[in-house]
Design a protein around this motif. Structure first.
Motif, short mmCIF file in Angstrom:
data_model
loop_
_atom_site.label_atom_id
_atom_site.label_comp_id
_atom_site.label_asym_id
_atom_site.label_seq_id
_atom_site.Cartn_x
_atom_site.Cartn_y
_atom_site.Cartn_z
N HIS A 129 92.15 26.88 48.25
CA HIS A 129 92.26 28.17 47.98
C HIS A 129 90.77 28.85 48.19
O HIS A 129 89.87 28.63 47.37
CB HIS A 129 92.50 28.38 46.22
N ASP A 130 90.49 29.20 49.11
CA ASP A 130 89.25 29.84 49.72
C ASP A 130 88.38 30.77 48.80
O ASP A 130 87.50 30.82 48.55
CB ASP A 130 89.58 30.40 51.09
N GLY A 131 89.17 31.64 48.14
CA GLY A 131 88.85 32.67 47.38
C GLY A 131 88.65 32.05 45.80
O GLY A 131 88.16 32.84 44.83
N LEU A 132 88.85 30.92 45.38
CA LEU A 132 88.72 30.31 44.21
C LEU A 132 87.08 30.39 43.85
O LEU A 132 86.22 30.20 44.62
CB LEU A 132 89.10 28.93 44.05
N GLY A 133 86.88 31.18 42.41
CA GLY A 133 85.54 30.89 42.00
C GLY A 133 85.20 30.31 40.99
O GLY A 133 86.06 29.57 40.34
N ILE A 134 83.96 29.98 40.73
CA ILE A 134 83.58 29.31 39.57
C ILE A 134 84.10 29.50 38.26
O ILE A 134 84.27 28.64 37.30
CB ILE A 134 81.65 29.06 39.77
N ALA A 135 84.02 30.70 37.92
CA ALA A 135 84.67 31.22 36.50
C ALA A 135 86.16 30.73 36.46
O ALA A 135 86.51 30.04 35.40
CB ALA A 135 84.64 32.70 36.40
N THR A 136 86.84 30.71 37.50
CA THR A 136 88.26 30.24 37.25
C THR A 136 88.30 28.61 37.22
O THR A 136 88.93 28.34 36.31
CB THR A 136 88.94 30.66 38.64
N VAL A 137 87.33 27.93 37.70
CA VAL A 137 87.05 26.53 37.43
C VAL A 137 86.89 26.31 35.93
O VAL A 137 87.51 25.48 35.43
CB VAL A 137 86.36 25.80 38.50
N TYR A 138 85.95 27.05 35.63
CA TYR A 138 85.55 26.87 34.04
C TYR A 138 86.46 27.04 33.19
O TYR A 138 87.00 26.33 32.27
CB TYR A 138 84.33 27.59 33.85
N ARG A 139 87.42 28.35 33.44
CA ARG A 139 88.50 28.80 32.57
C ARG A 139 89.49 27.72 32.74
O ARG A 139 89.81 27.31 31.52
CB ARG A 139 88.85 30.07 32.85
N THR A 140 89.85 27.14 33.93
CA THR A 140 90.96 26.08 34.03
C THR A 140 90.52 24.80 33.27
O THR A 140 91.34 24.24 32.58
CB THR A 140 91.06 25.85 35.59
N LEU A 141 89.40 24.36 33.33
CA LEU A 141 89.02 23.21 32.91
C LEU A 141 88.94 23.51 31.45
O LEU A 141 89.53 22.24 30.59
CB LEU A 141 87.40 22.86 33.27
N LYS A 142 88.60 24.53 30.73
CA LYS A 142 88.63 24.70 29.33
C LYS A 142 90.35 24.26 28.82
O LYS A 142 90.25 23.78 27.77
CB LYS A 142 88.21 26.03 29.04
N LEU A 143 91.06 25.19 29.64
CA LEU A 143 92.55 25.09 29.38
C LEU A 143 92.99 23.60 29.41
O LEU A 143 93.94 23.12 28.49
CB LEU A 143 93.52 25.80 30.31
N LEU A 144 92.73 22.85 30.54
CA LEU A 144 93.18 21.61 30.77
C LEU A 144 92.47 20.72 29.62
O LEU A 144 93.15 19.64 29.42
CB LEU A 144 92.73 21.18 32.13
N LEU A 145 91.40 20.85 29.23
CA LEU A 145 90.60 20.21 28.27
C LEU A 145 91.51 20.19 26.80
O LEU A 145 91.75 19.56 26.21
CB LEU A 145 89.26 20.39 27.89
N GLU A 146 91.80 21.52 26.62
CA GLU A 146 92.59 21.81 25.33
C GLU A 146 93.89 21.33 25.39
O GLU A 146 94.57 20.61 24.21
CB GLU A 146 92.80 23.40 25.24
N ASP A 147 94.73 21.03 26.59
CA ASP A 147 95.94 20.53 26.64
C ASP A 147 96.11 19.18 26.66
O ASP A 147 97.07 18.56 26.85
CB ASP A 147 96.89 21.34 27.39
N GLY A 148 94.88 18.54 26.80
CA GLY A 148 94.81 17.10 26.80
C GLY A 148 94.96 16.62 28.30
O GLY A 148 95.13 15.16 28.39
N THR A 149 95.15 17.46 29.32
CA THR A 149 95.19 17.07 30.81
C THR A 149 94.05 16.41 31.17
O THR A 149 94.15 15.13 32.05
CB THR A 149 95.52 18.22 31.71
N VAL A 150 92.86 16.79 30.92
CA VAL A 150 91.51 16.15 31.46
C VAL A 150 90.61 15.97 30.40
O VAL A 150 90.91 16.44 29.04
CB VAL A 150 90.95 17.15 32.45
N ARG A 151 89.82 14.98 30.35
CA ARG A 151 88.67 14.68 29.45
C ARG A 151 87.31 14.83 29.95
O ARG A 151 87.07 14.58 31.27
CB ARG A 151 88.98 13.30 28.90
N GLN A 152 86.20 15.01 29.24
CA GLN A 152 85.07 15.10 29.71
C GLN A 152 84.47 13.83 29.67
O GLN A 152 84.55 12.91 28.85
CB GLN A 152 84.16 16.16 28.67
N VAL A 153 83.66 13.50 30.77
CA VAL A 153 82.76 12.26 30.66
C VAL A 153 81.35 12.80 30.75
O VAL A 153 80.82 13.49 31.64
CB VAL A 153 83.09 11.36 32.06
#
Length: 133
Positions: free
Chosen positions: A43-67
């Motif tokens: 996705h060429d137009g993907l921005g850093i803000a979208t990545v941060y927002r998505t990671l926040k959602l994925l952390l909240e729903d337990g899909t990903v975890r922080q290391v």
């Protein structure tokens, strides 16, 4: 009509799916900029803000975890990988998952002084095969 205690279901966007695919395909936990760079290939137009927002959602729903590496750097990996540790290359910075646990201390072990072990995380450091060449 939804009650105030029910959250609206989250949409599965193409960008979110691309970010999850990038994290799933990784050999180890990724930094935000690595996730952005790899997801932008799809996705060429993907921005850093979208990545941060998505990671926040994925952390909240337990899909990903922080290391959080001993250096304090935060990286992200899929949840549910089970007990594992990491190796970080001192030259290129790549972090990969290790398939073995080199620590023979079991959960519940009582150490000298009365400290009870509840778990452990370990990051080994050295030089990866690519940097050795």
């Amino acid at each position: 009509m939804m009650s105030s205690s029910q959250a609206a279901p989250r949409r599965h966007t193409r960008q979110r799916e691309a970010i999850v695919r990038v994290i799933q395909a990784s050999r180890g936990p990724l930094a935000v900029n690595d996730i952005l760079e790899r997801a932008q290939r799809e996705h060429d137009g993907l921005g850093i803000a979208t990545v941060y927002r998505t990671l926040k959602l994925l952390l909240e729903d337990g899909t990903v975890r922080q290391v959080i590496l001993p250096s304090g750097e935060t990286r992200y990996e899929m949840s549910g990988l089970g007990h594992h540790h990491h190796f970080q290359c001192r030259r290129c910075g790549e972090v990969v998952d290790l398939d073995v646990c080199p620590v023979a201390v079991l959960t519940g072990t009582t150490l000298a002084g009365g400290y009870t072990v509840e778990g452990h995380e370990l990051t080994l450091y050295g030089v990866c095969p690519s940097c050795q060449e």
